[in-house]
Design an enzyme around this catalytic site. Structure first.
Site, PDB file in Angstrom:
ATOM      1  N   ASP A   1       0.844  -1.175   0.000  1.00 21.56           N
ATOM      2  CA  ASP A   1       0.000   0.000   0.000  1.00 21.56           C
ATOM      3  C   ASP A   1       0.887   1.235   0.000  1.00 21.56           C
ATOM      4  OD1 ASP A   1      -2.645   0.291  -0.207  1.00 21.56           O
ATOM      5  OD2 ASP A   1      -3.137  -0.057   1.889  1.00 21.56           O
TER       6      ASP A   1
ATOM      7  N   ASP B   1      -4.768  -2.299   4.691  1.00 23.78           N
ATOM      8  CA  ASP B   1      -5.367  -1.827   5.941  1.00 23.78           C
ATOM      9  C   ASP B   1      -6.891  -1.791   5.906  1.00 23.78           C
ATOM     10  OD1 ASP B   1      -5.707   0.248   4.187  1.00 23.78           O
ATOM     11  OD2 ASP B   1      -4.487   1.696   5.281  1.00 23.78           O
TER      12      ASP B   1
ATOM     13  N   ASP C   1      -9.312  -4.770   1.424  1.00 18.55           N
ATOM     14  CA  ASP C   1      -8.016  -5.410   1.157  1.00 18.55           C
ATOM     15  C   ASP C   1      -8.015  -6.865   1.611  1.00 18.55           C
ATOM     16  OD1 ASP C   1      -6.660  -3.228   0.034  1.00 18.55           O
ATOM     17  OD2 ASP C   1      -6.260  -2.379   2.006  1.00 18.55           O
TER      18      ASP C   1
END
Length: 723
Positions: free
Chosen positions: A131, A439, A443
């Site tokens: 990410d 997070d 996801d």
């Protein structure tokens, strides 16, 4: 939920390789045990021979039934013991000890391990899909540093005098009502307290400095319906009813996506103006902000007829807010700086051969700028297709095309959670061992699908954490790199133990088999072999499983999914040590009487002394070889040994126990006491293993695994046969 509830039941890369090694060793041990059993039984029933311990002599035709049965049982016991020492039952213990030790130590490096096997899998990782927000960047103190209201760039962006009342009123209404954050102004005055996500806080802080009165604006309009921010659409909206009964629908989200739905914008006079001729201006403004690594957010609205608003509660909750014919109010650029130390962490990954890929929902230009700033991309020349790609383009490819292009992707912008999942699946099909950081709730499928899912402990949702294998407690990419380091340490420690164990197995098996075939006797009896087994399995696992990771580990290429567990370096080391031990101890076995000066002793005593020296030298060789096993590919085997107190303690305990066994437990182990000269001979044989290991490490080995050579040979043979 459907995605994350699927259990593919796949084994980790290490488990696959361990199963292969354990199966191979078990088959070899069984074959050798059967061979020894057959040879000893044949000798026992066809001629004069001794018991395996050399204590009682039998002659065919002169033994009673009970004596014969006892002899067969002793022979069978030797065969079973050989099988026990060959089967690597210590491997699960070594693996579990290494994983448990690493798991405990990783807590200090801000990594909470939820699934034990993830420790070793991370050591095999070949790529990390990371990410951007909060992992590579701080995601803490985000601020609006650029703002366009209409075609006018505000300079500075916090100056309220640059706004017309109409623009200010609509903008404030859109910011206040279309947010998940809040603003609290203390009664006694002072700085307002702003809550919410970092992005929301940045926009609310900007609006407060522009003179927005949060509570007043909320009292002047009522929320009719909310469409929360959607990671697929990259925007969120809200419908509000004003005190004058007008209905406004406010949207906020990814700048270029919201802009594509706008047909008008408010000019510097606060009047609506067609956006058709000026759309390129706004696109260029977004690109310029994105190139400066700013997150671009657009704020827009539209009016709506009150009579078209659903009145029933059921219909209202299912109301799809209109997304077209919007009027652009503002575009803001939010700065989210890179985390300190993330460049060094990424450089470490590059040196370790681990490819880091950024997968973000942000604008591709923003992602590119952050990638350059962090060090994922090294120059603008790198930033070309397909190294950079948008989620929608990747999604549109066929499954085969995705698999081909996935390895080339470094940055994916404007990606949805499903795009991330598709990338992970494509990489895994291509043979990569994939780690994923995430997070958000969306996801979870990618975290679940990856070989190792790493969720964020601060910003991560509970669903993401439940779907992950490891939780990064400080949301920092540098901690992800530490997990890789520990994972490699797990792999390395297990390989050290396997090298140590295989050396013992090969030496013990060859010595006993050769002795059994040649003389019908084995120099290492059952109890002695079991003591050796205890050293190699339990104590050896404890000593080698607790080696701490070193920087040396991060200068190797990842082992990946298909590389053999026993490397060429390990084969070289174990064969050198095993051949040395076999050679020396067989010489002692066949010429030990003259070498040890036992020609004047009785035959039985000479055999007992010779076998005891062989047993003692063999055990001491293993104790000294533990030091060699610590550093399979380094010349200095004593580097850092004093820091591992457990290793020093176990080596010391093993040595003391060996002295006790030889000097005081002779009857139990069928051994005799040794004099100081015989002890020195045993120690001398063992000490030679150190310089021998040093010389052996100077011998180069091919990079191609031996198993690959065998595979090629088999293929060549098949090809020749078919020809």
């Amino acid at each position: 939920m459907a995605s994350i509830s699927e259990d593919n039941g796949e084994e980790t890369p290490l488990q696959v390789r361990l199963n292969g090694v354990a199966t191979f060793m078990g088959k070899v041990g069984l074959a050798v045990a059967v061979a020894v059993l057959a040879v000893l039984l044949a000798r026992y029933f066809t001629g004069n021979t001794r018991n395996p311990d050399g204590s009682v002599q039998f002659t065919k035709g002169k033994t009673g039934f009970n004596t014969a049965i006892n002899g067969v049982i002793k022979i069978f016991t030797v065969a079973v013991t050989i099988l026990v020492i060959a089967v690597p039952e210590g491997l699960p213990l070594a693996v579990t000890l290494t994983l448990a030790y690493s798991m405990r130590k990783m807590m200090a490096d801000k990594a909470l391990v939820r699934r034990l096997s993830a420790c070793e899998t991370m050591g095999s990782a070949t790529t990390i899909c990371s990410d951007k927000t909060g992992t590579l960047t701080l995601n803490e103190v985000m601020t609006v540093v650029e703002a366009y209201v209409g075609k006018k760039k505000m300079n500075p962006p916090y100056d309220p005098s640059q706004l017309q009342p109409v623009s200010s009123g609509l903008l404030s209404e859109g910011v206040v009502q279309n947010t998940t954050g809040n603003v609290f102004v203390p009664k006694g005055g002072g700085e307002p307290e702003i809550s919410g996500s970092p992005t929301e806080k940045a926009i609310l802080s900007w609006a407060v400095k522009l003179g927005m009165k949060f509570d007043v604006i909320r009292s002047e309009s009522a929320v009719l319906h909310v469409l929360p921010f959607n990671s697929e659409k990259k925007r969120g909206g809200v419908a509000v009813k004003r005190v004058d009964s007008k209905v406004h629908i406010h949207w906020k989200g990814a700048a270029e996506i919201v802009l594509s739905s706008c047909t008008e914008y408010l000019n510097s006079n606060g009047c609506a103006q067609s956006i058709d001729e000026d759309k390129d201006f706004f696109k260029e403004a977004i690109d310029n902000m994105a190139a400066s690594s700013l997150r671009c957010v657009a704020i827009a609205y539209r009016s709506f007829e009150l009579d078209k608003v659903p009145t029933e509660e059921e219909h209202l909750t299912q109301w799809a807010l209109p997304e077209d014919d919007l009027t652009l109010l503002a575009i803001v650029g939010i700065k989210d700086p890179c985390r300190p130390g993330v460049s060094d962490a990424l450089r470490t990954c590059t040196d370790a051969g681990v490819k880091v890929r950024m997968v973000t929902g942000d604008n591709l230009q923003t992602a590119k700028a952050i990638a350059l700033e962090c060090g994922i991309l090294h120059s603008t020349a790198d930033a070309t297709y397909p190294i950079l790609i948008e989620g929608k383009d990747f999604r549109a490819l066929s499954e085969k095309e995705r698999e081909e292009i996935a390895k080339k992707i470094t940055v994916m912008g404007r990606s949805s959670p499903n795009d991330k999942l598709l990338l992970v699946q494509a990489l895994r099909k291509g043979g990569d061992v994939v780690a994923v950081t995430g997070d958000g709730t969306n996801d979870a499928p990618a975290l679940h699908e990856a070989d190792i899912g790493l969720s964020m402990g601060i910003q991560g949702t509970e669903v993401a954490k439940e779907s992950s294998d490891i939780i990064i407690l400080d949301d920092n990419f540098a901690s992800v790199v530490k997990v890789v380091r520990w994972g490699r340490s797990v792999n390395a420690n297990i390989q050290k133990f396997i090298q140590f164990q295989l050396t013992i197995n090969v030496a013990a098996l060859v010595i006993n088999v050769v002795a059994a075939i040649s003389s019908g006797d084995v120099p290492l009896n059952t109890v002695q072999l079991l003591w050796i087994n205890l050293i190699q399995d339990t104590l050896g696992a404890l000593a080698l499983a607790t080696e701490a990771p070193t920087d040396h580990l991060m200068h190797r290429l990842p082992v990946g999914r298909r590389e053999p567990l026993i490397t060429n370096i390990m084969w070289r080391n174990l064969l050198i040590q095993a051949l040395y031990q076999v050679g020396v101890l067989l010489v002692l076995n066949f010429s030990g009487k003259s070498i040890l000066g036992l020609n004047d002793e009785t035959k039985e005593h000479a055999v007992n002394v010779k076998n005891t020296v062989i047993f003692n030298a063999f055990v001491l060789c293993q104790i000294f070889n533990e030091f060699n096993a610590r550093k399979p590919d380094e010349l200095n085997i004593f580097s850092g040994v004093t820091k591992n107190h457990l290793f020093i303690g176990i080596v010391g305990i093993s040595f003391v126990l060996q002295i006790i066994i030889i000097e005081f437990l002779g009857k139990f182990t069928s051994s005799v006491k040794l004099n100081w000269a015989q002890w020195l001979i045993s120690l001398g044989i063992a000490v030679v293993s150190w310089p021998l290991a040093l010389v052996g490490k100077l011998i180069p080995v091919p990079d191609t695994p031996l198993s690959e050579y065998f595979s090629r040979s088999v293929r060549r043979c098949r090809s020749a046969r078919s020809t």
